[in-house]
Design a protein around this motif. Structure first.
Motif, mmCIF file in Angstrom:
data_model
loop_
_atom_site.group_PDB
_atom_site.id
_atom_site.type_symbol
_atom_site.label_atom_id
_atom_site.label_comp_id
_atom_site.label_asym_id
_atom_site.label_seq_id
_atom_site.Cartn_x
_atom_site.Cartn_y
_atom_site.Cartn_z
ATOM 1 N N ILE A 58 41.092 30.187 34.543
ATOM 2 C CA ILE A 58 41.947 31.227 35.102
ATOM 3 C C ILE A 58 41.464 32.558 34.535
ATOM 4 O O ILE A 58 41.317 32.710 33.324
ATOM 5 C CB ILE A 58 43.422 31.004 34.719
ATOM 6 N N PHE A 59 41.194 33.510 35.425
ATOM 7 C CA PHE A 59 40.705 34.819 35.029
ATOM 8 C C PHE A 59 41.798 35.867 35.169
ATOM 9 O O PHE A 59 42.591 35.829 36.115
ATOM 10 C CB PHE A 59 39.544 35.265 35.907
ATOM 11 N N THR A 60 41.797 36.820 34.263
ATOM 12 C CA THR A 60 42.628 38.006 34.416
ATOM 13 C C THR A 60 41.924 38.937 35.396
ATOM 14 O O THR A 60 40.778 38.700 35.787
ATOM 15 C CB THR A 60 42.806 38.730 33.073
ATOM 16 N N THR A 61 42.585 39.999 35.771
ATOM 17 C CA THR A 61 41.975 40.970 36.675
ATOM 18 C C THR A 61 40.707 41.545 36.067
ATOM 19 O O THR A 61 39.698 41.702 36.743
ATOM 20 C CB THR A 61 42.971 42.106 36.998
ATOM 21 N N GLU A 62 40.746 41.830 34.782
ATOM 22 C CA GLU A 62 39.575 42.397 34.107
ATOM 23 C C GLU A 62 38.396 41.426 34.118
ATOM 24 O O GLU A 62 37.262 41.813 34.421
ATOM 25 C CB GLU A 62 39.936 42.768 32.676
ATOM 26 N N GLU A 63 38.656 40.166 33.826
ATOM 27 C CA GLU A 63 37.587 39.160 33.815
ATOM 28 C C GLU A 63 37.019 38.941 35.220
ATOM 29 O O GLU A 63 35.803 38.847 35.395
ATOM 30 C CB GLU A 63 38.107 37.845 33.246
ATOM 31 N N ALA A 64 37.904 38.874 36.213
ATOM 32 C CA ALA A 64 37.458 38.671 37.593
ATOM 33 C C ALA A 64 36.665 39.876 38.092
ATOM 34 O O ALA A 64 35.675 39.716 38.812
ATOM 35 C CB ALA A 64 38.664 38.418 38.498
ATOM 36 N N ARG A 94 31.747 42.248 39.689
ATOM 37 C CA ARG A 94 31.083 43.551 39.480
ATOM 38 C C ARG A 94 31.696 44.650 40.336
ATOM 39 O O ARG A 94 30.995 45.412 41.004
ATOM 40 C CB ARG A 94 29.589 43.438 39.721
ATOM 41 N N ILE A 95 33.033 44.683 40.336
ATOM 42 C CA ILE A 95 33.754 45.768 40.987
ATOM 43 C C ILE A 95 34.766 46.325 39.986
ATOM 44 O O ILE A 95 35.081 45.685 38.988
ATOM 45 C CB ILE A 95 34.474 45.323 42.280
ATOM 46 N N ASP A 96 35.273 47.496 40.276
ATOM 47 C CA ASP A 96 36.230 48.137 39.377
ATOM 48 C C ASP A 96 37.533 47.346 39.317
ATOM 49 O O ASP A 96 37.981 46.779 40.329
ATOM 50 C CB ASP A 96 36.508 49.563 39.863
ATOM 51 N N LYS A 97 38.138 47.317 38.172
ATOM 52 C CA LYS A 97 39.388 46.584 37.946
ATOM 53 C C LYS A 97 40.492 47.078 38.879
ATOM 54 O O LYS A 97 41.237 46.287 39.451
ATOM 55 C CB LYS A 97 39.795 46.760 36.485
ATOM 56 N N ARG A 98 40.580 48.382 39.066
ATOM 57 C CA ARG A 98 41.629 48.948 39.930
ATOM 58 C C ARG A 98 41.415 48.563 41.395
ATOM 59 O O ARG A 98 42.374 48.335 42.133
ATOM 60 C CB ARG A 98 41.665 50.465 39.777
#
Length: 59
Positions: free
Chosen positions: A3-9, A14-18
C-alpha cells in the motif's frame, strides 16, 4: 500487496504529489486502485501499475 501513500505513489509514477491528489479527488482511479482514509489517499501498488499500463477507459 503493498500500500502506497500519495507521496510514494507519486514517486513511482514520477508526477507531482499534488497532481496525483487532484486526480484521486476527481475520481480518476477506480476504487480497487485508490482509497481514502481520513484525509489521505492510499494506493494498491499492483492495481495502480496494472491500471496505468492497461487500456482501460476512464469515465
Amino acid at each position: 500487496m503493498n500500500i502506497f501513500t500519495t507521496e510514494e505513489a507519486s514517486k513511482l509514477l514520477r508526477i507531482d504529489k499534488r497532481t496525483l491528489q487532484k486526480l484521486a479527488q476527481k475520481g480518476y482511479f477506480p476504487k480497487h486502485v485508490c482509497g481514502r482514509v481520513g484525509r489521505k489517499y492510499l494506493f494498491k501498488e499492483e492495481a495502480l501499475i496494472e491500471f496505468i499500463f492497461s487500456k482501460e477507459e476512464v469515465a
